[in-house]
Scaffold this active site. Structure first.
Site, PDB file in Angstrom:
ATOM      1  N   CYS A 261       0.846  -1.192   0.000  1.00 28.05           N
ATOM      2  CA  CYS A 261       0.000   0.000   0.000  1.00 28.05           C
ATOM      3  C   CYS A 261       0.883   1.243   0.000  1.00 28.05           C
ATOM      4  O   CYS A 261       1.517   1.567   1.011  1.00 28.05           O
ATOM      5  CB  CYS A 261      -0.924   0.007   1.218  1.00 28.05           C
ATOM      6  SG  CYS A 261      -2.000  -1.431   1.296  1.00 28.05           S
ATOM      7  N   GLY A 262       0.950   1.933  -1.129  1.00 30.88           N
ATOM      8  CA  GLY A 262       1.795   3.109  -1.263  1.00 30.88           C
ATOM      9  C   GLY A 262       1.035   4.393  -1.013  1.00 30.88           C
ATOM     10  O   GLY A 262      -0.090   4.395  -0.502  1.00 30.88           O
TER      11      GLY A 262
ATOM     12  N   LEU B 128       9.315   1.607   4.976  1.00 33.71           N
ATOM     13  CA  LEU B 128       9.192   0.167   4.809  1.00 33.71           C
ATOM     14  C   LEU B 128       9.297  -0.256   3.348  1.00 33.71           C
ATOM     15  O   LEU B 128       9.887  -1.302   3.033  1.00 33.71           O
ATOM     16  CB  LEU B 128       7.865  -0.306   5.404  1.00 33.71           C
ATOM     17  CG  LEU B 128       7.629  -1.812   5.422  1.00 33.71           C
ATOM     18  CD1 LEU B 128       8.732  -2.544   6.179  1.00 33.71           C
ATOM     19  CD2 LEU B 128       6.272  -2.128   6.030  1.00 33.71           C
ATOM     20  N   ASP B 129       8.738   0.539   2.437  1.00 37.34           N
ATOM     21  CA  ASP B 129       8.827   0.177   1.025  1.00 37.34           C
ATOM     22  C   ASP B 129      10.276   0.170   0.546  1.00 37.34           C
ATOM     23  O   ASP B 129      10.697  -0.718  -0.204  1.00 37.34           O
ATOM     24  CB  ASP B 129       7.961   1.092   0.159  1.00 37.34           C
ATOM     25  CG  ASP B 129       8.245   2.559   0.385  1.00 37.34           C
ATOM     26  OD1 ASP B 129       8.917   2.922   1.372  1.00 37.34           O
ATOM     27  OD2 ASP B 129       7.773   3.379  -0.438  1.00 37.34           O
TER      28      ASP B 129
END
Length: 236
Positions: A7-8, A88-89
């Protein structure tokens, strides 16, 4: 099936993989909301989700594993002084890249924001850079410059080439694209200062295609975050 979610800032990426096979993508896509995700999954005949990585427990009644930044993971050491502050991405993407190549690598994620990360052959994350991506640059100009008004169709047409713009939409879109290319070329120069030619480049993110032709040796991996997610949340 295992359902994986990324989820960006703007979009939700999803994919389904076979539980027994590593990174075996069966289906996947990109949606703009959780409701669109449930519609997309509901259209898959006979779908049975046995586990998932992220937050969808209510819909499928399966246990959820949620990834978090860590000091070390799968041979990669987090380069931030406060490791929990690394997005986190970015963390999952650089871990995923190192899992794929096992050598020094430059990871370029071209989305709403553009990020770069440098990982040594020994798995040490040296840090990276963040700058606005094309969507942010475009929106800032549209918001703060009264005479810049055009729609997304015009924006796409303006990128048919990178000649000097003969209209506002061409000037803005091509200018943003050239800034993106300049950032990418600078990251390559920095990587070469560290490692010469002994490194691998990974491209991911929605705008990766805007620079892929500049980097013929780069690996375009749209699912790179998911590679790191599988490492961070093993199911066996």
């Amino acid at each position: 099936m295992i359902l994986e979610l990324d989820c960006g800032n703007s979009l939700i990426k999803w994919r389904l993989i076979v539980a027994e096979a590593r990174n075996s993508r069966v289906l996947g896509g990109v949606v703009g909301s959780a409701d669109e995700l449930f519609v997309a999954l509901g259209d898959i005949a006979g779908l049975v989700v046995s586990a998932c990585r992220l937050r969808i427990e209510q819909a499928f009644s399966v246990p959820v594993l949620q990834a978090k930044a860590a000091q070390t993971l799968c041979g990669v050491s987090n380069g931030y002084s406060d490791y929990a502050r690394l997005g986190l991405d970015r963390w999952l993407a650089l871990v995923g890249a190192y899992q794929l190549c096992g050598r020094a690598c430059l990871v370029l994620d071209l989305g709403t924001a553009v990020t770069s990360d440098f990982v040594t052959a020994g798995g040490e994350h040296l840090g990276g850079y963040i700058c606005p991506g094309v969507p942010l640059m475009r929106n800032q100009l549209r918001t703060h410059t009264r005479k810049i008004r055009y729609d997304d169709v015009a924006a796409e047409q303006a990128l048919s080439n990178l000649l000097p713009g003969r209209s506002t939409v061409e000037a803005v879109e091509r200018g943003c694209s050239l800034m993106l290319r300049g950032f990418v070329l600078t990251q390559l120069e920095l990587a070469r200062e560290h490692w010469g030619d002994a490194f691998t480049v990974y491209l991911t993110g929605g705008d990766a295609s805007l620079v892929s032709e500049m980097l013929p040796g780069a690996h375009l991996v749209p699912d790179l975050v998911f590679v790191g997610l599988a490492a961070a949340c093993p199911l066996s």
